[in-house]
Design an enzyme around this catalytic site. Sequence first.
Site, PDB file in Angstrom:
ATOM      1  CB  CYS A  78      -0.896  -0.033   1.231  1.00 14.91           C
ATOM      2  SG  CYS A  78      -1.448   1.575   1.773  1.00 14.91           S
ATOM      3  CD  GLU A  79      -0.143   5.008  -4.223  1.00 21.91           C
ATOM      4  OE1 GLU A  79       0.545   4.444  -5.094  1.00 21.91           O
ATOM      5  OE2 GLU A  79      -0.930   5.934  -4.460  1.00 21.91           O
ATOM      6  CG  HIS A  80      -2.379   5.816   0.674  1.00 22.30           C
ATOM      7  ND1 HIS A  80      -3.615   5.338   0.297  1.00 22.30           N
ATOM      8  CD2 HIS A  80      -2.005   6.697  -0.289  1.00 22.30           C
ATOM      9  CE1 HIS A  80      -3.976   5.911  -0.832  1.00 22.30           C
ATOM     10  NE2 HIS A  80      -3.024   6.727  -1.206  1.00 22.30           N
ATOM     11  CG  HIS A  81      -1.254   3.315   5.511  1.00 17.29           C
ATOM     12  ND1 HIS A  81      -2.344   3.116   4.699  1.00 17.29           N
ATOM     13  CD2 HIS A  81      -1.568   4.357   6.314  1.00 17.29           C
ATOM     14  CE1 HIS A  81      -3.282   4.001   4.991  1.00 17.29           C
ATOM     15  NE2 HIS A  81      -2.841   4.763   5.971  1.00 17.29           N
ATOM     16  CD  GLN A 119      -8.131  -4.402  -3.887  1.00 19.39           C
ATOM     17  OE1 GLN A 119      -8.059  -4.160  -2.688  1.00 19.39           O
ATOM     18  NE2 GLN A 119      -9.034  -5.218  -4.392  1.00 19.39           N
ATOM     19  CG  HIS A 147      -6.012  -3.240   1.695  1.00 17.81           C
ATOM     20  ND1 HIS A 147      -5.394  -2.332   0.881  1.00 17.81           N
ATOM     21  CD2 HIS A 147      -6.880  -3.932   0.903  1.00 17.81           C
ATOM     22  CE1 HIS A 147      -5.860  -2.450  -0.356  1.00 17.81           C
ATOM     23  NE2 HIS A 147      -6.774  -3.403  -0.363  1.00 17.81           N
ATOM     24  CB  CYS A 149      -2.910  -0.013   5.830  1.00 13.03           C
ATOM     25  SG  CYS A 149      -3.935  -0.003   4.368  1.00 13.03           S
TER      26      CYS A 149
HETATM   27 ZN    ZN Z   1      -2.977   1.669   3.259  1.00 14.27          ZN
END
Ligand code: ZN
Length: 185
Positions: A78-81, A119, A147, A149
């Site tokens: 996941c590119e955010h977390h 995703q 996920h 995250c």
């Molecule tokens: Zn995430």
Amino acid sequence: MKDSLKYFEFFFQSLCREIGEDSGREGLKETPKRVMESFANLLGGYRQNPKELLGATFKDGVCDEMVIAKGIEFYSMCEHHLLPFFGSIDIGYIPDKYIAGLSSLVRVVEAYAQRLQIQESLTEQIAQCLLEELHPKGVIVVCRARHLCMSMRGVRKNPEIITSALRGLFKSDSKTRAEFMQLVK
Ligand SMILES: [Zn+2]
């Protein structure tokens, strides 16, 4: 790599200070180096060219039956977390003049999954790659994932997230779509 390791060590030390951990203790001394190496590995998809991997080959004669690769396992980040999300992907396409090697579909999934992703983009990029390389009559990609995250952070309920990307006949013809859904069920 040497400079980035220095920066990463600095980041790791700051993180440890922030959470109240001793970054100098025995078990953590080599951690920044190990994490850097493992990330370079897990995110190796940038060094791959998915379109090349797909290896479209011209098929002489008619081939317009649906081709399906069901349950391709994947692990992505996941590119955010910077936490993993993982699950399985079903791919279907209706060839026109080009077909892909069946194992190459797996390699294409891996090349896109081993990047910083969300995703939705992962699903779209796979569909787009097939569309541009095979010029099929239709493409569908369905991705199911969990996920970390979501499950490790506040949101403890961890639903399976389903995303899909449809092109050509799969988008315009509900019968074709239904046939695919029936076959991957
Ligand atoms: Zn995430």
